[in-house]
Motif scaffolding. Structure first.
Motif, PDB file in Angstrom:
ATOM      1  N   SER A 221      30.013  45.090  38.880  1.00 36.66           N
ATOM      2  CA  SER A 221      29.557  44.744  40.225  1.00 36.66           C
ATOM      3  C   SER A 221      30.713  44.442  41.165  1.00 36.66           C
ATOM      4  O   SER A 221      30.627  44.713  42.364  1.00 36.66           O
ATOM      5  CB  SER A 221      28.603  43.545  40.164  1.00 36.66           C
ATOM      6  N   SER A 222      31.805  43.883  40.663  1.00 35.46           N
ATOM      7  CA  SER A 222      33.001  43.644  41.482  1.00 35.46           C
ATOM      8  C   SER A 222      34.221  43.621  40.585  1.00 35.46           C
ATOM      9  O   SER A 222      34.156  43.173  39.441  1.00 35.46           O
ATOM     10  CB  SER A 222      32.888  42.324  42.259  1.00 35.46           C
ATOM     11  N   HIS A 223      35.321  44.140  41.121  1.00 36.59           N
ATOM     12  CA  HIS A 223      36.548  44.232  40.324  1.00 36.59           C
ATOM     13  C   HIS A 223      37.730  44.297  41.290  1.00 36.59           C
ATOM     14  O   HIS A 223      37.902  45.286  42.006  1.00 36.59           O
ATOM     15  CB  HIS A 223      36.510  45.476  39.445  1.00 36.59           C
ATOM     16  N   SER A 224      38.517  43.236  41.356  1.00 37.71           N
ATOM     17  CA  SER A 224      39.596  43.198  42.356  1.00 37.71           C
ATOM     18  C   SER A 224      40.776  42.391  41.854  1.00 37.71           C
ATOM     19  O   SER A 224      40.646  41.533  40.973  1.00 37.71           O
ATOM     20  CB  SER A 224      39.087  42.586  43.669  1.00 37.71           C
ATOM     21  N   LEU A 225      41.915  42.688  42.423  1.00 37.61           N
ATOM     22  CA  LEU A 225      43.149  41.952  42.174  1.00 37.61           C
ATOM     23  C   LEU A 225      43.734  41.562  43.524  1.00 37.61           C
ATOM     24  O   LEU A 225      44.014  42.422  44.361  1.00 37.61           O
ATOM     25  CB  LEU A 225      44.157  42.808  41.398  1.00 37.61           C
ATOM     26  N   MET A 226      43.897  40.252  43.748  1.00 40.83           N
ATOM     27  CA  MET A 226      44.482  39.753  44.983  1.00 40.83           C
ATOM     28  C   MET A 226      45.886  39.245  44.681  1.00 40.83           C
ATOM     29  O   MET A 226      46.146  38.689  43.601  1.00 40.83           O
ATOM     30  CB  MET A 226      43.644  38.623  45.565  1.00 40.83           C
ATOM     31  N   PHE A 227      46.803  39.444  45.616  1.00 40.34           N
ATOM     32  CA  PHE A 227      48.160  38.948  45.406  1.00 40.34           C
ATOM     33  C   PHE A 227      48.777  38.534  46.738  1.00 40.34           C
ATOM     34  O   PHE A 227      48.415  39.035  47.805  1.00 40.34           O
ATOM     35  CB  PHE A 227      49.038  40.011  44.726  1.00 40.34           C
ATOM     36  N   SER A 228      49.690  37.592  46.643  1.00 44.36           N
ATOM     37  CA  SER A 228      50.453  37.121  47.799  1.00 44.36           C
ATOM     38  C   SER A 228      51.806  36.651  47.304  1.00 44.36           C
ATOM     39  O   SER A 228      51.900  35.984  46.266  1.00 44.36           O
ATOM     40  CB  SER A 228      49.719  35.976  48.503  1.00 44.36           C
ATOM     41  N   GLY A 229      52.855  37.012  48.031  1.00 38.44           N
ATOM     42  CA  GLY A 229      54.184  36.621  47.585  1.00 38.44           C
ATOM     43  C   GLY A 229      55.196  36.599  48.704  1.00 38.44           C
ATOM     44  O   GLY A 229      54.961  37.127  49.796  1.00 38.44           O
TER      45      GLY A 229
ATOM     46  N   LEU B 156      48.812  35.474  42.031  1.00 34.19           N
ATOM     47  CA  LEU B 156      47.893  36.536  41.660  1.00 34.19           C
ATOM     48  C   LEU B 156      46.517  35.950  41.370  1.00 34.19           C
ATOM     49  O   LEU B 156      46.409  34.857  40.796  1.00 34.19           O
ATOM     50  CB  LEU B 156      48.395  37.277  40.417  1.00 34.19           C
ATOM     51  N   ALA B 157      45.470  36.682  41.741  1.00 37.83           N
ATOM     52  CA  ALA B 157      44.099  36.283  41.428  1.00 37.83           C
ATOM     53  C   ALA B 157      43.326  37.541  41.042  1.00 37.83           C
ATOM     54  O   ALA B 157      43.203  38.476  41.837  1.00 37.83           O
ATOM     55  CB  ALA B 157      43.450  35.606  42.628  1.00 37.83           C
ATOM     56  N   TYR B 158      42.824  37.554  39.811  1.00 35.44           N
ATOM     57  CA  TYR B 158      42.107  38.717  39.288  1.00 35.44           C
ATOM     58  C   TYR B 158      40.681  38.299  38.961  1.00 35.44           C
ATOM     59  O   TYR B 158      40.441  37.221  38.393  1.00 35.44           O
ATOM     60  CB  TYR B 158      42.809  39.244  38.035  1.00 35.44           C
ATOM     61  N   ALA B 159      39.712  39.137  39.317  1.00 38.37           N
ATOM     62  CA  ALA B 159      38.306  38.825  39.046  1.00 38.37           C
ATOM     63  C   ALA B 159      37.547  40.109  38.752  1.00 38.37           C
ATOM     64  O   ALA B 159      37.737  41.127  39.428  1.00 38.37           O
ATOM     65  CB  ALA B 159      37.677  38.107  40.235  1.00 38.37           C
ATOM     66  N   VAL B 160      36.699  40.056  37.719  1.00 31.41           N
ATOM     67  CA  VAL B 160      35.837  41.187  37.386  1.00 31.41           C
ATOM     68  C   VAL B 160      34.480  40.631  36.957  1.00 31.41           C
ATOM     69  O   VAL B 160      34.396  39.625  36.250  1.00 31.41           O
ATOM     70  CB  VAL B 160      36.463  42.064  36.268  1.00 31.41           C
TER      71      VAL B 160
ATOM     72  N   SER C 291      47.756  40.728  50.067  1.00 25.97           N
ATOM     73  CA  SER C 291      46.920  41.915  49.991  1.00 25.97           C
ATOM     74  C   SER C 291      46.142  41.884  48.684  1.00 25.97           C
ATOM     75  O   SER C 291      46.091  40.859  47.988  1.00 25.97           O
ATOM     76  CB  SER C 291      47.768  43.190  50.093  1.00 25.97           C
ATOM     77  N   GLY C 292      45.559  43.007  48.346  1.00 28.26           N
ATOM     78  CA  GLY C 292      44.800  43.122  47.120  1.00 28.26           C
ATOM     79  C   GLY C 292      44.284  44.534  46.958  1.00 28.26           C
ATOM     80  O   GLY C 292      44.376  45.357  47.879  1.00 28.26           O
TER      81      GLY C 292
ATOM     82  N   ARG D  85      42.390  30.231  53.712  1.00 28.97           N
ATOM     83  CA  ARG D  85      42.431  29.810  52.313  1.00 28.97           C
ATOM     84  C   ARG D  85      43.730  29.071  52.040  1.00 28.97           C
ATOM     85  O   ARG D  85      44.779  29.399  52.585  1.00 28.97           O
ATOM     86  CB  ARG D  85      42.341  31.023  51.381  1.00 28.97           C
ATOM     87  N   ALA D  86      43.639  28.075  51.141  1.00 31.14           N
ATOM     88  CA  ALA D  86      44.832  27.300  50.821  1.00 31.14           C
ATOM     89  C   ALA D  86      45.840  28.100  50.020  1.00 31.14           C
ATOM     90  O   ALA D  86      47.032  27.791  50.026  1.00 31.14           O
ATOM     91  CB  ALA D  86      44.441  26.046  50.040  1.00 31.14           C
ATOM     92  N   ASP D  87      45.386  29.173  49.314  1.00 31.22           N
ATOM     93  CA  ASP D  87      46.312  29.954  48.492  1.00 31.22           C
ATOM     94  C   ASP D  87      46.930  31.122  49.250  1.00 31.22           C
ATOM     95  O   ASP D  87      47.651  31.910  48.679  1.00 31.22           O
ATOM     96  CB  ASP D  87      45.604  30.476  47.237  1.00 31.22           C
ATOM     97  N   ASP D  88      46.648  31.282  50.545  1.00 32.68           N
ATOM     98  CA  ASP D  88      47.207  32.288  51.455  1.00 32.68           C
ATOM     99  C   ASP D  88      47.011  33.725  50.959  1.00 32.68           C
ATOM    100  O   ASP D  88      47.729  34.627  51.373  1.00 32.68           O
ATOM    101  CB  ASP D  88      48.676  32.004  51.766  1.00 32.68           C
ATOM    102  N   LEU D  89      46.018  33.983  50.092  1.00 31.22           N
ATOM    103  CA  LEU D  89      45.791  35.345  49.606  1.00 31.22           C
ATOM    104  C   LEU D  89      45.291  36.270  50.707  1.00 31.22           C
ATOM    105  O   LEU D  89      45.384  37.487  50.589  1.00 31.22           O
ATOM    106  CB  LEU D  89      44.783  35.326  48.448  1.00 31.22           C
ATOM    107  N   PHE D  90      44.737  35.710  51.787  1.00 32.11           N
ATOM    108  CA  PHE D  90      44.294  36.516  52.917  1.00 32.11           C
ATOM    109  C   PHE D  90      45.270  36.429  54.088  1.00 32.11           C
ATOM    110  O   PHE D  90      44.960  36.864  55.185  1.00 32.11           O
ATOM    111  CB  PHE D  90      42.908  36.066  53.383  1.00 32.11           C
TER     112      PHE D  90
END
Length: 916
Positions: free
Chosen positions: A830-838, A814-818, A852-853, A773-778
């Motif tokens: 159905s889905s609820h997560s917070l992803m972060f990278s720093g 940060l990326a938050y999705a619910v 991580s997340g 991913r371009a945002d390096d969250l993984f």
């Protein structure tokens, strides 16, 4: 007797140089040209004579090899006098300029020329600077060195430059007759390699020997982080360095790392060579060598790297990586990766052998190279399990990918009236979970630009008639649906569907009552297909039999649509005249619209077959279309007559700017858009209203946080079996609308520069290129063979600041999705997560980071990657750790940044354990 010259005086001479043999060399020690073309700018008297100061500026020709009986050419002498001996052909004639701060002096007795204090000599592209420069004509030597001040401190080290080559020794002795030289404590640079030696001997025009020299890629030659020490070094400037017994020294501490001999090519061109592999051990496959191979510098426009991996249990991998570029035309890269994986041992029940591959191709054309045509490619295809099963660590962040997509396209515009646009494309979409593949190979599209048959010859178009326009579009597709196991096999081509669609849209638009905009149109479409189906029910086998027929068939459809819309502006003032409030104005923009669409029923293209019950007492007629499964699908069977309603909103606010020097208020966006849409089908027997869809987005915190949200509201109720019924939800004891789904996503990026007005932009091209991913969250890609990994930092960052603690660089993404689902009363998230990278730079050149997340639905951390990076100026060190999950692993890397010595590295990896 010495002749004194005033300080800071320039003297110019016309120099007639002697013949030398091949005296040009690329290195800065090339004094042959300099000295053999260096003449004395003053008249040299006969033996025992003197020269008056008035004669200093006269021009003479001087033979440096013979200082006997020289004829002085004075002003006014007969120009017709000629030497009876025919002179040798002149090799070079040029002008030498020199100066010194204290004095320039020629001593007749010693036959020496002295230049003292800030002495400078210039000749063509060469320049020599030193505290003192002495030319001894008896010994045929030149000397340049430092001078000592009253405190005994040496200064003004010799500086010799020719072209781009530079040497800065403590002193130089050069014999211009034998062309040999001795250089003491020389420092020079050759294609990124810094070279130092206490004693250097120039043997001839192309060979230089160094005694107890050291060489390094460190920027600081005075105090390098590391260097290689060798007693004997042979240097051929611009070509190579050959060394004897060599020892590596780190921070002035000798290490046990040594080589019996070494060869280092010096060239500005690309060179082919061996790529040193990294080694390690994996519990399931044994010892391994990874990323070893050979680099081919094919030309200035293309290269190729062939890399391989080998494991002692028999597994192996191959990689082919190529980059190409043609300036002002295009750039691109092509990669192919193949791995043959063996699990367990032969004879064991869990033994297996699989092959996976991946092809990546990226091609970008320069927009200026061909304005009317364009070719581009972005390819990522291969085995569905490649990212999940690949054992090359570079793919670690990308195993979470569940899709792969590709596109290759060529487009061309034919200028004229009307203009014609043509494009040909091939696309590919692959689901790595289901292993299904959808391809269009190829897709051809062509269109003719809009034609206004009633357009006036002069002036703008007005009214319903003059705005009538039509187009012609054609689209041809060859669509393939297959799986991994059948990819590029005969069965894949047999199942291909192809067809051609022609469409002619006819539209117009005009103003109604000055403020309303009305557009109306109709679309005629004709579809050709080359494969149809017939269906019938087999009473014996009690199943529906489908037969495919090859042959031409076609159908025609049409529809009608119209829309009416306008824009409304509302303004609310918070401050009155004479007041100065923080919130000044609120503006609300509304865009209401009504649309009307008629889609006729084309039931003439439908047939039926009869299904008889098992007892033979009842039967049922089932409708089907022979165009089912075709590329463009079957024509519409259900008549619809729909009225659509939509409302778009935009809300902005003007506030007083915090900067008192600003005269205008600052604009703040409260809602970029807030949209409502629904529809009513007049022709439907029930459930006429479609669910209302709400969507919106906004930017918060100075546009650093983007927020997107949406919801679906259904006015109809559910029965006891959770099926939709034709009853209002409010009549069934519920609310006016029933929330069936909702979603919210937020993205936030900030750093230390966020609060200082700066911007932080980071690029993760290599992670994206390797499937991440371009945002390096993984996490990020770890391709140590990629040249960009070894690029040096900016020059301004080479030296850490003493005031570093005033600012600690950091960044956070940060990326938050619910998502909420309630279409059948499930009423669940159905889905609820917070992803972060720093990343945080805790001290100069020390950086730690994490990706991580947290999954709030399943109460657990998502894929986590920790990284520690150390910039050691000439070296790079990194440690990457995946602490948990079935891919728990780590790797440690330390290596020299420079591409010249990037094979000097240590790479230790702990591969993921085998999962039982």
């Amino acid at each position: 007797m010495a002749i004194q010259k005033p300080s800071h005086t320039f003297t110019k001479i016309h120099l007639k140089a002697l013949r030398t043999n091949n005296f040009y060399i690329l290195f800065a020690l090339s004094f042959t040209v300099f000295i053999n073309t260096f003449g004395f700018a003053q008249d040299i008297p006969k033996s025992g004579g003197t020269v008056s100061p008035e004669k200093v500026e006269d021009t003479v020709s001087v033979n440096l090899n013979t200082l006997e009986k020289l004829e002085v050419s004075e002003v006014g002498q007969d120009s017709t006098l000629q030497d009876s001996v025919k002179p040798k052909p002149e090799l070079l004639s040029a002008t030498v300029t020199y100066k010194a701060k204290d004095y320039t002096s020629f001593n007749m007795k010693e036959q020496k020329l002295y230049l003292y204090n800030e002495a400078e000599v210039y000749f063509e592209d060469m320049e020599l600077k030193a505290g003192i420069i002495v030319i001894d004509y008896n010994k045929k030597e030149v000397y340049a060195g430092r001078i000592k001040d009253s405190a005994g401190v040496y200064s003004q080290r010799p500086y010799f430059k020719q072209g781009d080559n530079l040497v800065e020794p403590d002193s130089i002795r050069f014999n211009y007759d034998t062309e040999k030289a001795l250089i003491f404590k020389s420092k020079t640079e050759q294609q990124g390699m810094q070279i130092y030696a206490p004693i250097t001997k120039k043997e001839n025009d192309s060979v230089i020997f160094l005694y107890k020299g050291r060489f390094t890629t460190s920027k600081d030659i005075e105090n390098p982080e590391y260097y290689f020490q060798a007693n004997k070094i042979k240097l051929v400037p611009g070509k190579k360095i050959v060394v004897g017994l060599t020892n590596m020294v780190v921070a002035d501490v000798p290490t046990p790392i040594g080589l019996p001999f070494g060869f280092f090519p010096l060239t500005k061109k690309q060179t082919s060579g061996v790529l040193i592999p990294s080694f390690g051990e994996q519990s399931s496959r044994g010892y391994f060598l990874q990323n070893g191979g050979y680099y081919f510098a094919i030309s200035d426009y293309i290269d190729l790297a062939v890399l391989g991996d080998y494991y002692t249990n028999g597994s192996y991998g191959l990689r082919f990586e190529s980059n190409y570029a043609l300036r002002y035309k295009f750039t691109g890269n092509l990669g192919f990766r193949y791995e043959n994986l063996i699990n367990s041992e032969r004879g064991f029940p869990d033994y297996s052998k699989t092959s996976i591959y991946n092809i990546r191709w990226s091609h970008t054309q320069d927009g200026k190279s061909s304005p009317n045509s364009r070719f581009s490619a972005s390819v990522n295809l291969g085995s569905s399990k490649y990212y999940q099963e690949s054992i090359n660590q570079v793919n670690s962040p990308s195993f979470l990918n569940n899709t792969m997509a590709s596109s290759i396209s060529y487009s061309k515009t034919f200028q004229g009236e009307p203009q014609v646009n043509l494009s040909v494309a091939a696309t590919h979409s692959q689901n790595t979970n289901t292993e299904s593949i959808n391809m269009t190979l190829p897709t051809l599209q062509a269109s003719v630009s809009r034609i206004y048959p009633f357009e006036p010859k002069v002036g703008s178009k007005k009214g319903i008639i003059e705005n009538i326009n039509f187009q012609y579009n054609i689209r041809a597709e060859n669509r393939i649906q297959t799986t991994d196991s059948l990819f590029f096999k005969k069965e894949m081509w047999d199942d291909a569907q192809n067809g051609i669609n022609h469409s002619i849209p006819l539209t117009t638009n005009f103003k109604v009552f000055k403020y309303l905009s009305l557009s109306a149109g109709t679309n005629y479409s004709e579809t050709w297909t080359f494969k149809t189906v017939d269906k019938y029910y087999d009473q014996t086998t009690r199943e529906v039999i489908t037969n495919e027929n090859n042959g031409f068939a076609s159908y025609r459809t049409y529809n009608f649509n119209a829309s009416l819309g306008t824009t409304l502006y509302g303004m609310f003032n918070f401050e009155k005249e004479g007041e100065d409030r923080k919130i000044k104005k609120l503006r609300h923009i509304m865009r209401p619209s009504i649309s009307y669409t008629i889609n006729p029923s084309f039931d003439q293209y439908y047939d039926t077959y009869e299904v008889i019950s098992a007892d033979g007492l009842t039967s049922e007629q089932v409708e089907y279309s022979k165009f089912e499964g075709s590329v463009f699908g079957a024509p519409n069977k259900n008549y619809s007559n729909t009225v659509g309603f939509a409302l778009g909103n935009n809300i902005e606010m003007k506030v007083r700017d915090k900067d008192s020097t600003q005269t205008e208020p600052r604009k703040i966006k409260i809602l970029d858009n807030l949209n409502f849409s629904t529809g009513y089908d007049i022709a439907a027997d029930s459930l006429n209203w479609s669910p209302m869809r709400i969507s919106g987005s906004t930017q918060l915190l100075k546009d650093k946080m983007s927020v997107n949200f949406g919801a679906t509201l259904n006015p109809y109720a559910l029965d006891n079996n959770n099926n939709l019924v034709d009853m209002w939800n409010i009549d069934n004891g519920g609310s006016l609308f029933r929330l069936t789904s909702a979603n919210v996503t937020m993205n936030y990026t900030l750093s230390n520069s966020t609060f200082s007005g700066g911007e932080t932009q980071e690029s993760y091209e290599e992670t994206l290129r390797s499937g991440g991913r371009a945002d390096d969250l993984f996490g990020r890609s770890l391709d140590y063979e990629n040249p960009s990994f070894y690029e040096d930092d900016d020059e301004e960052n080479q030296t850490p600041s003493d005031l570093y603690t005033t600012v600690i660089p950091w960044s956070l993404r940060l990326a938050y999705a619910v998502n909420y689902s309630n279409s059948r009363r499930e009423n669940e998230i159905s889905s609820h997560s917070l992803m972060f990278s720093g990343d945080v730079e805790i001290s100069p050149r020390w950086k730690v980071g994490a990706s991580s997340g947290y999954d709030f639905k399943n109460n657990g951390f998502t894929y986590t990657s920790l990284r520690f990076e150390r910039d050691l100026l000439s070296w790079r060190m990194s440690f990457n750790w995946i602490p948990f999950s079935d891919r728990a692993s780590w790797n440690f890397f330390i290596g020299i940044k420079s591409n010249l010595l990037k094979d000097l590295k240590y790479d230790k990896r702990r591969q993921p354990d085998k999962q039982l």
